[in-house]
Design an enzyme around this catalytic site. Structure first.
Site, PDB file in Angstrom:
ATOM      1  N   LYS A  63       2.844  -2.568   1.590  1.00  0.00           N
ATOM      2  CA  LYS A  63       2.614  -3.996   1.842  1.00  0.00           C
ATOM      3  C   LYS A  63       2.607  -4.248   3.348  1.00  0.00           C
ATOM      4  O   LYS A  63       3.422  -3.668   4.080  1.00  0.00           O
ATOM      5  CB  LYS A  63       3.723  -4.811   1.162  1.00  0.00           C
ATOM      6  CG  LYS A  63       3.482  -6.319   1.152  1.00  0.00           C
ATOM      7  CD  LYS A  63       4.618  -7.042   0.395  1.00  0.00           C
ATOM      8  CE  LYS A  63       4.405  -8.548   0.356  1.00  0.00           C
ATOM      9  NZ  LYS A  63       5.505  -9.247  -0.351  1.00  0.00           N
TER      10      LYS A  63
ATOM     11  N   SER B  55       8.530 -11.848  -5.238  1.00  0.00           N
ATOM     12  CA  SER B  55       7.240 -11.365  -4.731  1.00  0.00           C
ATOM     13  C   SER B  55       6.858  -9.955  -5.155  1.00  0.00           C
ATOM     14  O   SER B  55       5.724  -9.526  -4.946  1.00  0.00           O
ATOM     15  CB  SER B  55       7.208 -11.444  -3.201  1.00  0.00           C
ATOM     16  OG  SER B  55       7.079 -12.787  -2.808  1.00  0.00           O
TER      17      SER B  55
ATOM     18  N   SER C 108       4.173 -12.953  -3.492  1.00  0.00           N
ATOM     19  CA  SER C 108       3.305 -12.722  -2.347  1.00  0.00           C
ATOM     20  C   SER C 108       2.687 -11.335  -2.329  1.00  0.00           C
ATOM     21  O   SER C 108       1.680 -11.114  -1.662  1.00  0.00           O
ATOM     22  CB  SER C 108       4.117 -12.913  -1.062  1.00  0.00           C
ATOM     23  OG  SER C 108       5.095 -11.888  -0.950  1.00  0.00           O
TER      24      SER C 108
END
Ligand code: ZN
Lengths: 503, 497, 115
Positions: free
Chosen positions: A79, A178, A154
């Site tokens: 990420k 997330s 997210s």
């Protein structure tokens, strides 16, 4: 079945047996990214050259009989919230466009030290603020199950990459759900470890007291393997717990035997009701029935302070992030926007921050600034920190009665892109079930519970365990996964990405 | 803007001053407060930096154990309570020299609080109450380019070096200092001076005000005489010498009085002190809107010093400087004047070490305050850096006491020491400086001198012992100063009696 | 921060229904160094009020006897030895600088004083 459709554990075994090379595995995933990411947009940056170089080095080590780790040579995606030396790191924000960190975060360093080729950096809501990945400054990621829908957030990029077989493993970050909520939206597995058990050094902080890195995979065992790799004490993270959480892969393997006799499971009373879509609850109830079949004692438990969790979260998080994001001022790094004339540093900061931050970031910075400001601190931030105490106490009491807690991961399946884009509150409600774990620091896992009878999209089920008892999640998660796989005849896979024919 | 200044005596007739002193002490730890970079300011720009002290995304702080220890020791030396549990807090404000745009500091939970320091001014003791001492980090250093003065106002742009960013600071804050009247400026100076000595004795900082490792902010307000209500205060920043502390208090008292007596009201503002003329000028107005939004630093866990640790550290405290001076003065038998000169010359430690190495206190004082001070002054260095060690001074003095050297020769030995020619013994050897201790050559020289000056010899025989001086002079000249004059005198008298 | 000096410094101003005016939003944005345009203010202010209204529900939920939690896992005294570790070179430090000169970060003219 092609290599990309195998689990990380299977890929690792094939590397160990010499059936495949890391270069072949890495190339196969890069090919999948090249073929699909134009549409999916799970990646912000793909490092084909770097990944292949790492794969070649891995193959050399294998040949010499010196693999660094069980997962040496299995590719991974990271990420974009975690720093990677030499690879762009933007946290999905315009203000960090083009920033190349001069250092590796601890988890990046652990991944490199274990020899996993890094495929690239995955898309995310800007600074991890959001539940849909629509807040990325670089455009949304699409859900592999339906390209018109969000993949959750997210960490939509990591979940979509894993769900679309672009990577067998990915790193996510979970501040209020997330990792887990995108897992539920994309039919994948996501784990938020115990707070402090995975180093945050190198994680671009959203809310320091809530953030935690964790694995995104397609199976529970794969998550356990990755979790063990990235976990452990780090002196560079002062909130890091002294001892590593261990026995995770063993717990996952043991869980697959589907014996849950003696396990006490608590259904959270406060995470039920009208807010939860019927199709999600339907799959949830079936999973609970399976748990009982496997011998678990299922009871309902009440954690009354959960009703205040969302409000507390949306004060603590903005407060911490308003301060964390102050450093993005265009003075030392990041995009500087200079207005006409001879502007002062202060004016350049203001204009650069206005241009560099998206709406959700601005909203949260302003709320956080308000919550911390003199005269409002006690009523807002102070009060939220007290709610946090109450929630921790609720967890303690609940875990005196049960071993793990269970709830649906998210109230609904993935929604159409754009539907909640300008309705922050509707977006916030998506994290109802995931937020309490972050406030209390306890670990949580989301695994697929099936497909909605209403729209055919994945639904997720979440387990929570006491602090440092992450292994329990892997045991119960692997048991349920095994039972569900048997029902489904394997993992559920989006049609567009399903394996075509045998390998 | 010209200020109306009121004569100091008139100020005191009408007002009571209240002071608050905030002193920042930069610790001399190896590394910074929250990262492993060297805590060294100066040198090539941006060489002592890392992701943490540059505020790079993702970097995290880690507390320097030694800095906590130093903070606790300072707190204990100031008779403070040491917190059983306290946290770091973020002080949020934007400024380009501050990498994260918040300073990691402490807010309502300082590591040390509720202490005091007694200072003496003209025979009167004042107890300065300490509100708190807390840990925080320093900022980077900006230099301003363009404009006429190189100052911040009117500059075209600024250049920032972050080597200083993150160096550990201890901020020591007094409670309001009241009832000092005319002595206010001297009390302020005495407090900062005493604090400097205390911290220096602890060995936790260089406390060099001229180099910024100790910085003082002076808060001052005036209340109408007899009123117990504090007036509006001004905050004069970075007053960086003891003399300036005194002058800044004095100036601000006169300035405040000028405003108040003309019916105006004092602005709550930051002011700058100007060393050149002892005045202050307006800086930034402190508005109520200034809101630092403090909250506990989530990246650092609380500090909870165990009572055992605190007591261990208490046991390491040196003798308080004031008590030590009283003791040393008695031991050494110095007059008040001698003691004050030694203190002012920063020679106390040096004299103590010299005495410990075997020299008599008065002899040690004499060498350090005369010969060595003079040379240090000429070289523009501190006494401690003059190039002579207490052990060497003691050795030279021993040679004098043994009759091997006289004062004149000793000065030549010092020449050799300053020139780095080796130990005193080696210098005596190389330069051939030892006194002639064998009587044989001396008697020969005396015979020569008497023969050359028969009239003098006659006078001495006649009982005029003073006349022997001329013969002694001749002998000293003949032996190039390497004779013991007293011995020569004795030999002459014996020879002629 | 429970009680202590903080409680005195920060007067509690309980308002059942906080409502931010445009001016207040602008002031907060100034504190946070964000140059909001009028259009942005128009757009964001109502959203902020909706959010604030929903989070304001926690006011008064926990009484004075409930301690505040700043760190989810209670730990104390995590220290680092005072030992130098290598940092960045000036080239690395300055690599991302929008402007630099003489190995220093170049920033526009600074208003106001050091703190
Ligand atoms: Zn550093």
């Amino acid at each position: 079945m092609s290599w990309i459709h195998r689990t990380a554990a299977e890929q690792a075994a094939a590397l160990a047996s010499g059936e495949v090379t890391s270069v072949e595995l890495t190339q196969a995933h890069l090919d999948q990214i090249a073929a699909t990411d134009g549409e999916l947009h799970a990646f912000l940056h793909v490092d084909a050259e770097g990944a292949l170089a790492q794969a070649r080095a891995s193959d050399e080590r294998r040949k010499a009989g010196n693999p660094l780790h069980e997962l040496d040579g299995v590719p991974i995606a990271i990420k974009d919230v975690l720093t990677t030396e030499g690879l762009p790191t933007t946290a999905g924000s315009r203000i960090l466009e083009g920033w190349i960190p001069p250092y590796d975060g601890t988890v990046t360093a652990k991944i490199k030290a274990a020899g996993l080729p890094i495929l690239g950096k995955t898309n995310m809501d800007e600074f991890a603020m959001g539940s849909s990945t629509e807040n990325s400054a670089y455009g949304p990621t699409r859900n592999p199950w339906d390209h018109d829908r969000i993949p959750g957030g997210s960490g939509g990029g990591s979940a979509a990459a894993v769900g679309a077989f672009q990577a067998p493993l990915a790193i996510g970050s979970d501040t209020g759900g997330s990792i887990r909520q995108p897992g539920a939206m994309t039919g994948t597995v996501g784990v938020k470890p115990t707070y402090g058990s995975v180093s945050r050094y190198g994680v671009i902080a959203l809310a320091n007291s809530l953030d935690q890195l964790g694995p995104c995979t397609r199976t529970v065992l794969d998550s356990a393997l990755l979790h063990e790799l990235i976990g452990g004490h780090d002196p560079r993270d002062s909130t890091s717990v002294p001892n590593a959480v261990t026995g995770l892969a063993d717990a996952a393997r043991a869980g697959a035997a589907r014996d849950l006799n003696g396990l006490r499971v608590g259904i959270v009373k406060e995470l039920q009701g009208d807010a939860w879509n019927a199709d999600v609850v339907e799959r949830f109830d079936e999973s609970v029935a399976l748990l009982k079949e496997m011998g678990a004692d299922v009871v309902e438990v009440s954690l009354p302070s959960f009703v205040h969790a969302m409000a507390a979260y949306y004060l603590i998080l903005p407060a911490e992030c308003s301060s964390n994001l102050a450093k993005f001022d265009a003075m030392r790094y990041g995009r500087r926007v200079t207005p006409e004339g001879s502007p002062s540093a202060e004016e350049v900061m203001k204009v650069s921050r206005d241009a560099g931050f998206g709406d959700e970031v601005k909203r949260r910075i302003i709320i956080g600034t308000y919550a911390l400001s003199s005269g409002y601190y006690d009523a807002f931030y102070g009060q939220a920190q007290k709610i946090r105490t109450l929630i921790i106490e609720d967890f303690k009491k609940a875990f005196e009665q049960v071993d793990v807690l269970v709830s649906p991961t998210a109230p609904s399946t993935a929604w159409p892109i754009g539907e909640k884009a300008d309705d922050p509150l509707a977006m916030y409600l998506q994290d109802l079930a995931t937020i309490p774990a972050n406030l209390a620091g306890v670990p949580g896992i989301s695994i697929p519970s099936g497909l909605s009878s209403a729209d055919g999209l994945p639904t997720g089920i979440q387990f929570l365990a006491p602090v440092l008892e992450d292994a329990r999640l892997y045991r119960v998660g692997a048991a349920l996964e095994s039972a569900l796989f048997e029902q489904w005849g394997g993992q559920i896979t989006p049609a567009a990405y399903a394996p075509k024919g045998a390998n | 803007m010209t200020e109306t200044l009121i004569d100091f005596d008139e100020v005191l007739e009408k007002f009571d001053p209240a002071m608050g002193l905030e002193v920042h002490v930069e610790l001399n730890t190896n590394t910074k407060m929250f990262c492993g970079c060297p805590a060294v300011f100066g040198g090539a720009p941006n060489t002592n930096v890392c992701p943490t002290c540059l505020g790079l995304p993702g970097a995290m702080p880690a507390v320097n154990a030694k800095a906590v220890e130093s903070a606790i020791r300072i707190g204990l030396a100031l008779n403070c309570e040491i917190a059983e549990w306290c946290r770091f807090a973020r002080k949020n404000y934007f400024y380009p020299d501050m990498p994260k745009n918040f300073q990691t500091s402490q807010y309502d939970e300082p590591i040390a609080f509720e202490g005091y320091l007694d200072v003496e001014v003209e025979g009167e003791t004042f107890r300065i109450e300490i509100e708190r001492a807390h840990m925080e980090e320093d900022t980077g250093k900006a230099t301003h380019v363009g404009g006429s003065t190189g100052r911040i106002q009117g500059a075209d742009y600024s250049l920032i070096d972050y080597n200083r960013a993150g160096i550990p600071l201890i901020e020591i804050v007094t409670k309001p200092i009241l009832n000092t009247g005319a002595k206010a400026p001297l009390v302020a100076k005495a407090y900062v001076s005493a604090l400097r000595d205390l911290v220096k004795a602890l060995g936790v900082s260089d406390v060099r005000m001229d180099q910024g490792s100790m910085r003082c902010d002076v808060n001052l307000s005036l209340a109408p005489k007899g009123s117990d209500k504090l007036g509006t205060r001004s905050e004069t920043k970075n007053v960086n010498s003891l003399r300036s502390v005194e002058r800044a208090v004095r100036y601000e008292m006169s300035r405040h009085a000028g405003i108040l007596l003309s019916g105006g009201s004092v602005l709550q503002e930051t002011r700058h002190f100007h060393e050149s003329d002892g005045t202050t000028s307006s800086g930034r107005e402190k508005s109520d809107a200034e809101d630092y939004r403090y909250f506990p630093e989530p990246d650092l866990v609380p500090v909870a010093p165990s009572r055992e640790w605190v007591e261990e550290l208490r046991a390491t405290l040196p003798e308080p400087p004031a008590e030590r001076r009283v003791r040393l003065q008695a031991d050494w038998g110095f007059t008040d004047l001698e003691m004050r000169d030694a203190i002012n010359a920063d020679a106390i430690d040096l004299i103590e070490e010299t005495v410990a190495a075997g020299a008599a206190p008065q002899a040690a004082r004499k060498w350090w305050l005369s010969e060595i001070s003079r040379r240090a002054n000429e070289a523009g260095v501190d006494l401690v850096d003059a190039g002579v060690s207490p052990a060497q001074v003691a050795e030279v003095q021993k040679l004098i006491d043994a009759g091997t050297l006289n004062d004149k020769l000793a000065r030549q030995v010092f020449d050799g020491l300053f020139a780095g020619e080796g130990t005193p013994a080696e210098i005596i050897e190389k330069r051939g400086l030892a006194l002639v201790s064998d009587d044989g050559p001396l008697l020969a020289a005396i015979e020569d001198a008497l023969a050359a000056q028969p009239d003098i010899a006659e006078k001495i025989r006649g009982g005029n012992v003073k006349a022997a001086g001329a013969i002694v002079g001749a002998v000293m000249k003949a032996t190039r100063g390497q004779a013991d004059a007293a011995r020569v005198q004795q030999l002459i008298v014996e020879r002629l009696s | 921060m429970t009680g202590g000096i903080g409680a005195q410094i920060r007067p509690t101003r309980l308002s059942a229904m906080p409502e931010l005016s445009r001016d207040e939003v602008r002031h907060l944005a100034d504190l946070a160094r964000i140059d909001l345009s009028d259009a942005e203010l128009e757009h964001l202010a109502p959203q902020l009020n909706v959010i604030l209204e929903s989070v304001a529900s926690i006011q008064g939920v926990a009484g004075p006897d409930v301690p505040a939690t700043s760190h989810p896992i209670p730990m104390t005294n995590v220290f680092r030895e005072d030992v130098v570790v290598p940092g960045l070179t000036p080239q690395q430090a300055l690599a991302a600088a929008p402007a630099q000169e003489d190995d220093k970060f170049s920033v526009p003219r600074i208003l106001g004083d050091e703190q």
